[in-house]
Motif scaffolding. Sequence first.
Motif, PDB file in Angstrom:
ATOM      1  N   TYR A  68       0.804  -1.229   0.000  1.00 53.75           N
ATOM      2  CA  TYR A  68       0.000   0.000   0.000  1.00 53.75           C
ATOM      3  C   TYR A  68       0.832   1.272   0.000  1.00 53.75           C
ATOM      4  N   MET A 143     -24.705 -17.018  -5.108  1.00 56.27           N
ATOM      5  CA  MET A 143     -23.314 -17.288  -4.800  1.00 56.27           C
ATOM      6  C   MET A 143     -22.937 -16.580  -3.507  1.00 56.27           C
ATOM      7  N   VAL A 145     -19.888 -15.457  -1.270  1.00 53.71           N
ATOM      8  CA  VAL A 145     -18.440 -15.264  -1.275  1.00 53.71           C
ATOM      9  C   VAL A 145     -18.055 -14.769   0.110  1.00 53.71           C
ATOM     10  N   PRO A 155      -6.477 -10.230   4.248  1.00 53.12           N
ATOM     11  CA  PRO A 155      -7.109 -11.504   3.896  1.00 53.12           C
ATOM     12  C   PRO A 155      -6.269 -12.667   4.395  1.00 53.12           C
ATOM     13  N   SER A 181      -7.051 -17.311  -3.234  1.00 47.77           N
ATOM     14  CA  SER A 181      -7.073 -15.937  -3.740  1.00 47.77           C
ATOM     15  C   SER A 181      -8.046 -15.084  -2.931  1.00 47.77           C
ATOM     16  N   PHE A 182      -7.860 -15.018  -1.670  1.00 51.14           N
ATOM     17  CA  PHE A 182      -8.647 -14.232  -0.698  1.00 51.14           C
ATOM     18  C   PHE A 182      -9.987 -14.842  -0.321  1.00 51.14           C
TER      19      PHE A 182
ATOM     20  N   SER B 144     -17.608 -12.780  -9.668  1.00 48.72           N
ATOM     21  CA  SER B 144     -18.755 -13.345  -8.968  1.00 48.72           C
ATOM     22  C   SER B 144     -20.006 -13.338  -9.831  1.00 48.72           C
ATOM     23  N   LEU B 149     -17.999  -8.454  -7.893  1.00 50.84           N
ATOM     24  CA  LEU B 149     -16.744  -8.720  -7.198  1.00 50.84           C
ATOM     25  C   LEU B 149     -15.816  -9.461  -8.158  1.00 50.84           C
ATOM     26  N   VAL B 151     -11.671 -11.000  -8.564  1.00 55.57           N
ATOM     27  CA  VAL B 151     -10.336 -11.234  -8.009  1.00 55.57           C
ATOM     28  C   VAL B 151      -9.420 -11.598  -9.169  1.00 55.57           C
ATOM     29  N   VAL B 181      -5.285  -8.912  -6.481  1.00 55.71           N
ATOM     30  CA  VAL B 181      -6.183  -7.768  -6.356  1.00 55.71           C
ATOM     31  C   VAL B 181      -7.622  -8.246  -6.248  1.00 55.71           C
ATOM     32  N   MET B 182      -8.352  -7.634  -5.333  1.00 52.67           N
ATOM     33  CA  MET B 182      -9.791  -7.873  -5.293  1.00 52.67           C
ATOM     34  C   MET B 182     -10.476  -6.526  -5.459  1.00 52.67           C
ATOM     35  N   LEU B 184     -14.253  -4.363  -6.047  1.00 53.44           N
ATOM     36  CA  LEU B 184     -15.711  -4.401  -5.907  1.00 53.44           C
ATOM     37  C   LEU B 184     -16.312  -3.318  -6.779  1.00 53.44           C
ATOM     38  N   ARG B 193     -10.458  -3.440  -3.192  1.00 55.10           N
ATOM     39  CA  ARG B 193     -10.818  -3.779  -1.818  1.00 55.10           C
ATOM     40  C   ARG B 193      -9.632  -4.393  -1.086  1.00 55.10           C
ATOM     41  N   HIS B 194      -8.965  -5.336  -1.742  1.00 52.04           N
ATOM     42  CA  HIS B 194      -7.775  -5.928  -1.136  1.00 52.04           C
ATOM     43  C   HIS B 194      -6.655  -5.937  -2.161  1.00 52.04           C
TER      44      HIS B 194
END
Lengths: 411, 517
Positions: A68, A143, A145, A155, A181-182, B144, B149, B151, B181-182, B184, B193-194
């Motif tokens: 970050y 779904m 998640v 994560p 993957s998270f 998703s 969403l 990833v 990378v995630m 939204l 998000r992540h």
Amino acid sequence: MIKKSLHIVFPILLVFLFAFAAAKINNQADSFILQSKQQRFIAGKPITLSFSSTSKTANPKLFLIHTYGKTVLDSQNNNGQITFKIPAMYCLKTGVLSWYLIQDETKITNGSFTILPNDNTVTKIENYLGPPSLLTGTDHFTMMVAIPTDKFDNPKQDGTEVLIKDQFLNDITVTQKTTKSFIAWKNIYSRTKSGKMLLSTECNNTDSKEFETEVKPSIGEDFTIDFSRNHSFADGNQITSLTTSIIKDRYGNLVGDGTLVTFQVVTNENVLLKTYASTINGVAIGQLLHPDHQDTFKVKAYITGIAQSKTISIPYLPLIKNFKYTFTEKNRRITVGPVRSFMKQLVPDGVKVELKIFRNEELLETKIVETNKGIATFILLAPFYPEKEYQFEITTLGITQKTDTKQYEVN
Amino acid sequence: MKLINNRNIYKTAFALSFILISIFTMLGIGRVLDYLNTGASRTSMLHLETESEDVYLPKVSWTNLVNPAREMEKNTLGKLERDYLFSWYVKNNALEHNTSKGIADYYTQNTRHNLYQTVNYNKAHDITIENTTLKHFPDLEFYSEDGQLVVFKDRNVIEYQKIYQNKKLLSIVQDTASYQVMMLLEDGFWRVRHLLKMDAEPFIKDSIQPHPIYTVSKNKILKNNKPYTIKGINYYPKNSAWDTFGERFNKDTIAQDFDIIKKANLNTVRIFIQYGDFGKAVIHPEKMQKLKTFLDLAQAKNLAVIVTLFDFYSDYTLESWTLTHRHAENIVSTFKDHKAILAWDLKNEPNLDFENRDKGNVLAWLEHMTTVIKENDPNHLLTIGWSNSVEATNLSDKVDFISYHFYNDITHVEYETNKLMKSTQKPVVIEEFGIPSYGGIWNFWESSIQKQADYHKQIQTYFKKNDYSFMSWTLYDFPQVPDQVAGKWPWQKYRQKKFGFIDEKGINKPAFKYISN
């Protein structure tokens, strides 16, 4: 004099030369060796990187590339022991942290270490459920998640176990999934019954809140229709109710309230009429005014693009066989009626009576008057009808009567 | 009574202040109403109005779109890629200027605060970091079912950064890392998000075999494995100086010129592509068509072409790197199989920018550009047209042959060229040389058409003797010269107009006899 000054200058020069040479050699020989060999750290724990150096004065800088952000750290040289304290904000977040040791604008050495999520802290779990409603059936699914994180919003590592639970009526399913993957995710398939499905997830004893998804009935299947009416006479006044059977989807669930049903009517003259109704508890009731003449309605109902009924036939009997009419006031007033209905009662007010006026077989005008207390009256004023003779055709409730040729006075 | 007296002054002042107060009140009310209206329109709620300009275009190649959940739609992918690049752009911008502008648009609420912390820390320590990423190889892992969403793993992101502390450059670092990378979808934006930095993965080698016509062996350029001495000329059509692909582009004119060049025993032409003229990062198709026409003509007449890129361009800052990379990539990959091209000349005389644009910047830009061009076109040679033989040694290991421009005293040509050849072990091309035939008040009657002819006669003997590759400046005299080329003053311009072998009327000057050897 010159000699004397040489004596002074020369040693000084020598000293300088030596000093610079030493400094130069010293500079080149500065080496930094990473002492902290730890490659993996846990998020939230302080991290320091230490180097041993041959220089006791060098203050190199450390350039950091973190997930970050990027920054530069200053060092502390403690007798050849150089330490960098990684700022807390970077110790909290996971990922590979690359570092570059920089001195005098040159990169001396570089390396990296990994910060892992802190499994000793409280697990948090973030969930995304979609789509929020389903149709009944076996091929629809929603779904779930789940993203489990540690306290610092990192994560969890791949392979973390997550329980994904769903409840539908008496049926409770718990599935164990592992993150990759998270995320850990599962498709939860719809059921053949409509209703509410509740879902939740669990990871490391942390439970998510309750999520709700609606299992809605699928599209309706074909249905039947029926009709009911007060009497079968074509009085143009009563209403025929058209009622569908209970419309269900293919799994026997009532279709959703408000499903629009279109009733399509074809008359004997191939005129198309329509009436609409929405379902309540699977039943739609349409309303249809009786015709004012003998007719047979062929009715078919549709849920547009989805389902339909078979055609039914609704016959309407004529209300009267004939009616009376009289010519008075020198034939200028035509009184139709009293028109009597099936029990000899006067027809309801508002029955349409049509008068066609001919002269020499040529239609001049059509007048329409509605009955009042069974009687309809036409007045032919002299200024408008100046000719000597006219013929008439009177129609009401599907019955037409032709009059004789009537003579009129001409002024 | 006098018109100007205290009473009247007071009156006027009073009236004026009343008008002023009214104006300010009205403006104030206007502002308030304006403020209350912001965000009221529905389009602004959905962010439909965000028209994006091309500000950040690193190379993005999606390596995989197959994922276990929903199939990725092309439209969504475009939006996702755009927003993901913007997330890098705002992050880079935040680190460079220590500002939090734009972060909220591309990072979710929980995530953005991590970036704010870095910004605050760097601001407090007076650290600024210029960044750009050069390449992204995202690999979709999950999209998703409800399309909200996603990833993916962005493999081997090449990050290039210049680190400053207290406004002083500390170092330049290139780092390669993968990012998980995630994102939204939140009110119309894909937001991060992540994010997780991971170790880079080994690069997969491109297995495509190059099939070049022109190659280099020791200090010789070869064509189909036979030695090839460039006997060339820098070319602009007569009436389109510094504007070959402009409005006056004409196939017939060029074909005629090619006949003249071919008959004069020349085998190569050098042309220039202007960055802005060709459409910057997104190339104008009609310009590409013109370039294709030009190259096809050259191929038909059996002439080789050296194409000089980035003419009239001198922004070497990291901010514009990705844009210039896309420009080069577009052009170079389109013509990678064109048989007329001998080489790409990366930039004309970049060393002239050393002083004003920072030598380090210029060289770094050039070095990365060589990689971009080589990756996209392995078939053609690569060079940089340095303005003198001293600077020509820069990046000599990155180019296929060395080009330099010789405008010094003619007697030095052998010395300079031989010295350069010895120092680099690569072929050397004298890519520009020549003198103007202009002799007039602006250069004290320094030259003449005869002097020009003598110059070319003499220099050709040197070329012949040493078998040098050369490209003279230039075929035509020009009636007009843009200011950017030589300068705006007449003593600068008049010289530049008269370098040609053929004058404005189309008549060969005496020097034309010595255009080749």
